[in-house]
Design a protein around this motif. Structure first.
Motif, PDB file in Angstrom:
ATOM      1  N   HIS A 161      -0.933   1.221  -5.445  1.00 39.43           N
ATOM      2  CA  HIS A 161      -0.755   2.273  -6.442  1.00 39.43           C
ATOM      3  C   HIS A 161      -1.443   3.525  -5.920  1.00 39.43           C
ATOM      4  O   HIS A 161      -1.820   3.604  -4.738  1.00 39.43           O
ATOM      5  N   TRP A 162      -1.609   4.508  -6.782  1.00 37.33           N
ATOM      6  CA  TRP A 162      -2.084   5.810  -6.312  1.00 37.33           C
ATOM      7  C   TRP A 162      -3.452   5.752  -5.641  1.00 37.33           C
ATOM      8  O   TRP A 162      -3.798   6.614  -4.831  1.00 37.33           O
ATOM      9  N   THR A 163      -4.247   4.724  -5.953  1.00 35.81           N
ATOM     10  CA  THR A 163      -5.590   4.631  -5.372  1.00 35.81           C
ATOM     11  C   THR A 163      -5.566   4.379  -3.864  1.00 35.81           C
ATOM     12  O   THR A 163      -6.620   4.429  -3.227  1.00 35.81           O
ATOM     13  N   VAL A 164      -4.387   4.121  -3.302  1.00 33.02           N
ATOM     14  CA  VAL A 164      -4.305   3.913  -1.857  1.00 33.02           C
ATOM     15  C   VAL A 164      -4.773   5.153  -1.103  1.00 33.02           C
ATOM     16  O   VAL A 164      -5.252   5.058   0.031  1.00 33.02           O
ATOM     17  N   VAL A 165      -4.679   6.325  -1.727  1.00 34.03           N
ATOM     18  CA  VAL A 165      -5.111   7.558  -1.058  1.00 34.03           C
ATOM     19  C   VAL A 165      -6.630   7.582  -0.871  1.00 34.03           C
ATOM     20  O   VAL A 165      -7.136   8.346  -0.052  1.00 34.03           O
ATOM     21  N   LEU A 166      -7.364   6.750  -1.623  1.00 36.56           N
ATOM     22  CA  LEU A 166      -8.814   6.693  -1.458  1.00 36.56           C
ATOM     23  C   LEU A 166      -9.219   6.117  -0.105  1.00 36.56           C
ATOM     24  O   LEU A 166     -10.377   6.256   0.305  1.00 36.56           O
ATOM     25  N   ALA A 167      -8.270   5.466   0.568  1.00 39.95           N
ATOM     26  CA  ALA A 167      -8.574   4.960   1.904  1.00 39.95           C
ATOM     27  C   ALA A 167      -8.842   6.104   2.880  1.00 39.95           C
ATOM     28  O   ALA A 167      -9.564   5.918   3.869  1.00 39.95           O
ATOM     29  N   ALA A 247     -10.060  -2.301  -0.040  1.00 37.77           N
ATOM     30  CA  ALA A 247      -9.552  -2.436  -1.410  1.00 37.77           C
ATOM     31  C   ALA A 247      -8.362  -1.525  -1.697  1.00 37.77           C
ATOM     32  O   ALA A 247      -7.334  -1.998  -2.190  1.00 37.77           O
ATOM     33  N   PRO A 248      -8.421  -0.231  -1.396  1.00 34.84           N
ATOM     34  CA  PRO A 248      -7.242   0.601  -1.653  1.00 34.84           C
ATOM     35  C   PRO A 248      -6.050   0.256  -0.786  1.00 34.84           C
ATOM     36  O   PRO A 248      -4.894   0.370  -1.234  1.00 34.84           O
TER      37      PRO A 248
END
Length: 288
Positions: A161-167, A247-248
């Motif tokens: 989901h959008w949190t993948v950008v936190l990588a 995690a992301p």
């Protein structure tokens, strides 16, 4: 005849500015300004390592892929975990661990390995740190091909989901930490040659203690004292570095305290690195 200068005389001999914060920051700025040099040297390091090889740097990807597959299949069977979930977990963890371990092991010898260039090439000391980190980023980029394959083969993309950008900021923090680790360990390992072997043993121990081949969720699911022991993983700093990126990338829930811990270690690490650069930067050419 003028009186000779005393200890309190402002006209006494000037003090060298080689051990000042200004020179330490100038070294970092000048080194970054010489990016054409370290970008070229870092790429040449990879080309030289795989010289006359048909696949070239892609052997990095193949070796990491086989290692992740072997570890994932073995420990999924031993721990009775679904391979479809566990193999991506192990693979991403191993990719991130390779970056962390290389920062420690190669960082501890970054100046020793560049003895000839340090003595002959008039450049900032930080050039060699930038070169090392750039080389590890290239290795990491090659290994990301394995992650792309997993997105499709194991359906990992459905969990994202959008949190993948936190990588992205997570990886940026890893790079910043790789820099201060290389500076601190590199300087002190140059002065004290016993530090590098000690770091080698410590890194191997951290690999076993870091949740790469095992998961904290498996231990927590057992409850009781076993679940309490899973919390011991929180004492391992490399666990937090893994989680802010793994995690992301796997679409798992994020926990803010991982970021707080990594940010705190990053700040302290850079303070130590700047102090080390201020006090010992000028001595490294003599120590190598």
């Amino acid at each position: 005849m003028p009186a000779p200068p005393t200890d309190t005389d402002d006209r006494a001999l000037p003090v060298s500015d080689s051990q000042t914060f200004a020179r330490a920051f100038k070294d970092l700025r000048d080194g970054f300004g010489q990016r054409q040099l370290w970008l070229s040297l870092g790429w040449q390091d990879i080309k030289q390592r795989y010289r006359r090889s048909v696949l070239g740097p892609f052997w990095i990807t193949i070796a990491t892929g086989f290692q992740a597959a072997a570890m994932g299949i073995l420990y999924a069977a031993l721990l009775d975990l679904p391979l479809k979930e566990f193999l991506p977990y192990v693979t991403v963890g191993l990719i991130m661990w390779n970056l962390i371990a290389a920062s420690i092991l190669e960082g501890s010898e970054v100046f020793i390995a560049n003895e000839g260039l340090i003595k002959q090439l008039p450049s900032a000391l930080s050039v060699h740190v930038y070169r090392l980190v750039w080389r590890q980023i290239l290795f990491f980029a090659h290994n990301l091909l394995i992650y792309v394959v997993m997105l499709v083969a194991f359906g990992v993309w459905r969990n994202l989901h959008w949190t993948v950008v936190l990588a992205i900021p997570g990886l940026a923090l890893l790079v910043l930490n790789a820099m201060w680790v290389s500076i601190v360990f590199g300087i002190f390992s140059t002065r004290y040659r016993d530090i590098a072997p000690i770091l080698g043993s410590m890194t191997l121990m951290l690999f076993v203690l870091t949740p790469i081949m095992w998961t904290t969720k498996t231990l927590e699911a057992q409850g009781g004292q076993v679940a309490d022991r899973a919390k011991l993983a929180e004492l391992n700093p490399t666990f937090h570095y893994l989680e802010i990126v793994r995690a992301p990338l796997l679409g798992e829930d994020q926990h803010a305290y991982h970021w707080y811990i990594v940010l705190a270690i990053t700040a302290v690490g850079w303070i130590v690195a700047i102090l080390a650069m201020r006090s010992y930067r000028a001595r490294v050419p003599y120590w190598v």
